[in-house]
Motif scaffolding. Structure first.
Motif, mmCIF file in Angstrom:
data_model
loop_
_atom_site.group_PDB
_atom_site.id
_atom_site.type_symbol
_atom_site.label_atom_id
_atom_site.label_comp_id
_atom_site.label_asym_id
_atom_site.label_seq_id
_atom_site.Cartn_x
_atom_site.Cartn_y
_atom_site.Cartn_z
ATOM 1 N N GLN A 261 36.647 44.812 42.579
ATOM 2 C CA GLN A 261 37.766 45.251 41.841
ATOM 3 C C GLN A 261 38.953 44.612 42.271
ATOM 4 O OE1 GLN A 261 37.939 49.605 42.798
ATOM 5 N NE2 GLN A 261 36.581 50.018 40.921
ATOM 6 N N ARG A 265 41.490 42.094 40.231
ATOM 7 C CA ARG A 265 42.860 42.381 39.915
ATOM 8 C C ARG A 265 43.498 40.988 40.156
ATOM 9 N NH1 ARG A 265 42.117 47.124 42.901
ATOM 10 N NH2 ARG A 265 42.801 45.871 44.714
ATOM 11 N N ARG A 269 45.728 38.702 37.540
ATOM 12 C CA ARG A 269 47.080 38.101 37.630
ATOM 13 C C ARG A 269 47.033 36.829 37.685
ATOM 14 N NH1 ARG A 269 49.981 38.591 43.624
ATOM 15 N NH2 ARG A 269 52.072 37.646 43.175
#
Length: 453
Positions: A261, A265, A269
């Motif tokens: 996870q 992320r 980004r």
């Protein structure tokens, strides 16, 4: 080589090339002007000399009989004649007859026999003027003092159509040469002075021309440094996560999921940042919009307010809309880009408005401009930062932007999209009193889409 030295050398080169090219142009132009003046003087002198020689030829030729002998009827056309230069005085006396008056001053007359020996000399008595043949009709001669003369030679015939001899009429070019000398002096003296002015002007123009280039170069350096920093951050975070996991002797399912996870992320980004950079690159190229593309701003405002309502509710912020236009308001442009433009302004306002605040999305029309205002009751922006917030990667509060996940490109993208659509975006803000972003777009003369049946 540092930036200052690089641009100084480039400026010197531009100024030198400009001065060199202008020097060549001025030199060629000056030479052309001088040749034009010289040609005009020569042409005028030749015409005058030919007219005088022709008139004298027509008056003398009918009176001639024996070759080498000048009858008395012909001598009256010659002012102060003599048989050789040694017998002539250098003082020219005025003649009593009108035909000879024209030869006073800067003209001389020579009469030669068929063997080209001097028979008579009249008019001006040039000291040491060299003898000339009759082979050429037009000639340039010089006397002992290096004074130049222009001479024309015409054949003379008696009534029996036998060659009597030759008539030579010449004029002094002293005044003309003096004038041309002053022209040359003016050109030679004026050229370095003109080159000096050109050099100064070239240096100034080179500086003016390189100013936007230097600004672009500095912006590119800053952009490259900022982009490298922004790209390095998620990559470093992902690398640190992977290294921490590799150091563990065992990895549980929960730890593996948490690691994935975190990597997801950071990957999102990084992917979003790359997409934003690519979008800015396309917008920088000023991509031409299709004239048939149209966007209804009422629908756009309504869709954005609906999409961000949940986010505003979660942050305990009121998101209001104020549409003051009854008729559908259409603009030419890419609907997706315009949607992102207004979306960035609204989500930026929500992120910087504290709990209990209010964000208002308003739509109005002023003359031929559609005006969208995004007003918040947030922290506001100090005046010295207002001109910089549209720069790429610029943050007023870096830590706060880190928490919200921003990269500092939202307002830069909004500004680029507005410029691509011929619009303008500005901000009005006071610290502690909120901010108002004002977007103006030209209303397009487009037809509303026809519904399909």
């Amino acid at each position: 080589m540092n930036e200052q030295t690089l641009f100084r050398q480039t400026r010197w080169r531009l100024a030198s090339w400009y001065a060199g090219v202008m020097g060549i142009i001025l030199a060629v132009s000056g030479l052309g002007v001088y040749e034009a003046i010289d040609h005009a003087h020569r042409t005028a002198a030749d015409r005058e000399l030919q007219a005088i020689a022709g008139r004298l030829h027509d008056n003398i030729e009918p009176t001639l009989q024996q070759p080498g002998e000048i009858p008395a009827s012909a001598q009256r056309f010659l002012p102060d004649p003599c048989n050789s230069p040694s017998q002539c005085t250098e003082t020219v006396r005025a003649a009593e007859h009108a035909p000879g008056e024209m030869f006073q001053g800067n003209y001389y007359i020579r009469l030669l026999d068929p063997s080209q020996d001097l028979v008579a000399l009249a008019g001006l008595k040039p000291p040491g003027l060299i003898s000339s043949s009759s082979a050429s009709e037009w000639q340039f001669l010089k006397d002992r003092d290096k004074t130049r003369y222009r001479q024309v030679t015409l054949p003379l015939q008696n009534p029996n159509e036998q060659l009597w001899g030759y008539l030579q009429v010449g004029s002094s070019l002293k005044d003309s040469d003096r004038y041309l000398s002053s022209v040359r002096l003016a050109l030679f003296a004026g050229l370095p002075l003109a080159l000096g002015f050109v050099g100064v002007a070239g240096w100034w123009l080179a500086g003016r021309a390189m100013r936007p280039i230097r600004q672009s170069y500095q912006q590119m350096q800053q952009f490259t440094a900022d982009a490298a920093h922004e790209l390095r951050t998620p990559i470093a975070a992902a690398q640190a996560t992977v290294e921490s996991v590799l150091d563990l002797p065992q990895l549980s399912e929960a730890e593996a999921r948490e690691t994935l996870q975190t990597l997801d992320r950071q990957n999102q980004r990084l992917s979003q940042l790359i997409q934003d950079l690519l979008l800015l690159t396309r917008l920088d190229r000023q991509i031409q919009l299709k004239q048939n593309d149209a966007c209804c701003l009422q629908d756009l405002v309504s869709d954005i307010a609906e999409e961000l309502a949940a986010l505003a509710l979660s942050k305990k912020i009121q998101l209001l809309t104020d549409v003051q236009v009854d008729q559908p308001l259409w603009v030419n442009g890419d609907e997706a880009q315009l949607y992102r433009l207004v979306f960035n302004l609204v989500i930026n306002a929500i992120q910087y408005t504290p709990e209990g605040g209010k964000v208002t999305l308003a739509l109005d029309q002023q003359d031929q401009q559609a005006v969208i205002q995004v007003q918040d009751t947030g922290v506001g922006i100090v005046p010295e930062y207002q001109a910089k917030i549209f720069d790429r990667f610029y943050r007023v509060d870096s830590d706060r932007n880190r928490q919200t996940g921003g990269s500092g490109l939202g307002l830069a993208i909004a500004s680029a999209i507005s410029q691509t659509h011929g619009g303008k975006i500005s901000v009005q803000s006071q610290p502690g009193q909120g901010s108002t972003f004002i977007l103006s777009l030209p209303i397009g003369s487009v037809r509303q889409p026809t519904p399909t049946l």
